[in-house]
Design a protein around this motif. Structure first.
Motif, PDB file in Angstrom:
ATOM      1  N   TYR A  49      32.381 117.971   3.037  1.00 53.76           N
ATOM      2  CA  TYR A  49      32.486 116.660   2.399  1.00 53.76           C
ATOM      3  C   TYR A  49      31.383 115.690   2.841  1.00 53.76           C
ATOM      4  CZ  TYR A  49      34.976 115.868   6.755  1.00 53.76           C
ATOM      5  OH  TYR A  49      35.314 115.822   8.072  1.00 53.76           O
ATOM      6  N   MET A  50      30.590 116.062   3.845  1.00 54.29           N
ATOM      7  CA  MET A  50      29.493 115.208   4.285  1.00 54.29           C
ATOM      8  C   MET A  50      28.269 115.552   3.438  1.00 54.29           C
ATOM      9  SD  MET A  50      27.958 114.514   8.077  1.00 54.29           S
ATOM     10  CE  MET A  50      29.540 114.183   8.811  1.00 54.29           C
ATOM     11  N   VAL A  51      27.945 114.670   2.490  1.00 51.89           N
ATOM     12  CA  VAL A  51      26.863 114.922   1.550  1.00 51.89           C
ATOM     13  C   VAL A  51      25.515 114.906   2.263  1.00 51.89           C
ATOM     14  CG1 VAL A  51      25.774 114.130  -0.593  1.00 51.89           C
ATOM     15  CG2 VAL A  51      28.217 113.831  -0.268  1.00 51.89           C
ATOM     16  N   GLY A  52      25.366 114.001   3.221  1.00 53.74           N
ATOM     17  CA  GLY A  52      24.119 113.892   3.958  1.00 53.74           C
ATOM     18  C   GLY A  52      24.010 112.520   4.601  1.00 53.74           C
ATOM     19  N   ILE A  53      22.781 112.191   4.998  1.00 53.09           N
ATOM     20  CA  ILE A  53      22.529 110.877   5.582  1.00 53.09           C
ATOM     21  C   ILE A  53      21.406 110.220   4.791  1.00 53.09           C
ATOM     22  CG2 ILE A  53      23.354 111.420   7.901  1.00 53.09           C
ATOM     23  CD1 ILE A  53      20.450 111.916   8.725  1.00 53.09           C
ATOM     24  N   LEU A  54      21.384 108.899   4.817  1.00 50.92           N
ATOM     25  CA  LEU A  54      20.283 108.193   4.187  1.00 50.92           C
ATOM     26  C   LEU A  54      19.843 107.045   5.068  1.00 50.92           C
ATOM     27  CD1 LEU A  54      21.407 105.354   2.748  1.00 50.92           C
ATOM     28  CD2 LEU A  54      22.224 106.938   1.066  1.00 50.92           C
ATOM     29  N   VAL A  61      22.837 105.967   7.535  1.00 49.04           N
ATOM     30  CA  VAL A  61      24.176 105.909   6.939  1.00 49.04           C
ATOM     31  C   VAL A  61      24.622 107.326   6.611  1.00 49.04           C
ATOM     32  CG1 VAL A  61      25.552 104.996   5.026  1.00 49.04           C
ATOM     33  CG2 VAL A  61      23.645 103.657   5.917  1.00 49.04           C
ATOM     34  N   THR A  62      25.804 107.713   7.101  1.00 48.26           N
ATOM     35  CA  THR A  62      26.387 109.013   6.779  1.00 48.26           C
ATOM     36  C   THR A  62      27.128 108.862   5.457  1.00 48.26           C
ATOM     37  OG1 THR A  62      26.700 109.475   9.120  1.00 48.26           O
ATOM     38  CG2 THR A  62      27.988 110.795   7.572  1.00 48.26           C
ATOM     39  N   ILE A  63      26.842 109.743   4.486  1.00 40.01           N
ATOM     40  CA  ILE A  63      27.474 109.665   3.173  1.00 40.01           C
ATOM     41  C   ILE A  63      28.538 110.758   3.055  1.00 40.01           C
ATOM     42  CG2 ILE A  63      27.134 109.754   0.669  1.00 40.01           C
ATOM     43  CD1 ILE A  63      25.824 107.329   2.020  1.00 40.01           C
ATOM     44  N   ILE A  64      29.745 110.328   2.727  1.00 40.76           N
ATOM     45  CA  ILE A  64      30.886 111.234   2.568  1.00 40.76           C
ATOM     46  C   ILE A  64      31.246 111.319   1.095  1.00 40.76           C
ATOM     47  CG2 ILE A  64      33.349 111.502   3.056  1.00 40.76           C
ATOM     48  CD1 ILE A  64      32.776 109.830   5.618  1.00 40.76           C
ATOM     49  N   GLU A  91      29.064 102.367  13.516  1.00 40.39           N
ATOM     50  CA  GLU A  91      28.310 103.281  12.659  1.00 40.39           C
ATOM     51  C   GLU A  91      28.360 102.793  11.214  1.00 40.39           C
ATOM     52  OE1 GLU A  91      30.178 107.166  12.012  1.00 40.39           O
ATOM     53  OE2 GLU A  91      31.966 106.343  12.923  1.00 40.39           O
ATOM     54  N   HIS A  92      27.476 103.325  10.408  1.00 38.99           N
ATOM     55  CA  HIS A  92      27.455 102.992   8.987  1.00 38.99           C
ATOM     56  C   HIS A  92      27.858 104.238   8.220  1.00 38.99           C
ATOM     57  CE1 HIS A  92      25.553  99.108   9.620  1.00 38.99           C
ATOM     58  NE2 HIS A  92      24.831  99.712  10.553  1.00 38.99           N
ATOM     59  N   VAL A  93      28.853 104.086   7.350  1.00 37.95           N
ATOM     60  CA  VAL A  93      29.342 105.205   6.560  1.00 37.95           C
ATOM     61  C   VAL A  93      29.361 104.785   5.105  1.00 37.95           C
ATOM     62  CG1 VAL A  93      31.310 106.743   6.136  1.00 37.95           C
ATOM     63  CG2 VAL A  93      30.773 106.049   8.467  1.00 37.95           C
TER      64      VAL A  93
END
Length: 159
Positions: A49-54, A61-64, A91-93
């Motif tokens: 479910y963790m698409v990636g980071i940007l 930012v961790t993208i879920i 953290e940034h999500v």
């Protein structure tokens, strides 16, 4: 100066959005910003479910994928897809959602407990449901959604 009326004091604003066909919402105060998709970097050995980071203005930012996280399948990326950047401690999500909907003014007294199984979604991710005239909004428990992320992120950084 007069005191605010009962009506204005108790209303909360819900930022609402779709994950597939499910209408979800969260307290708008938890939303830092909403942005279009940007180029994301895959993270090796990250959960599905963790698409990636940007990189968002110098912040990682961790993208879920919220659909995957809630057990609804992957969010299909389209022109309407958005990242909802959350104010998470330390953290940034970002939550990848199908599309953004309206801001709904909700009376907290009318929020009902979430059913154990809400449209196939794990009930543990929801604080409750709010009924409007023609919609049912599942109110996300952001702490619960992000709980595993904090553990996974810290484990990933230790490697």
């Amino acid at each position: 100066m007069s005191e605010p009326s009962q009506l204005t004091k108790n209303i909360i604003e819900l930022a609402t959005f779709y994950v597939g066909n499910a209408l979800c919402g969260m307290d708008i105060l938890k939303v830092q910003e909403i942005n279009k998709l940007m180029e994301m970097t895959k993270v090796p050995q990250a959960p599905d479910y963790m698409v990636g980071i940007l990189n968002l203005r110098g912040q990682i930012v961790t993208i879920i994928d919220l659909g995957q996280k809630l057990g609804l399948g992957n969010v299909e990326i389209s022109n309407e897809s958005r990242n909802i950047i959350i104010n998470a401690p330390g953290e940034h999500v970002g939550l990848l959602v199908t599309k953004i909907s309206d801001v709904v003014m909700a009376d907290p007294d009318k929020i009902e407990p979430a059913p154990a199984n809400m449209s196939g979604i794990q009930g543990s991710f929801f604080i409750g449901v709010y009924k409007t005239e023609n919609k049912l909004i599942g109110i996300l428990d952001i702490k619960e959604v992000l709980k595993i992320e904090s553990d996974n992120l810290s484990r990933g950084l230790e490697r």
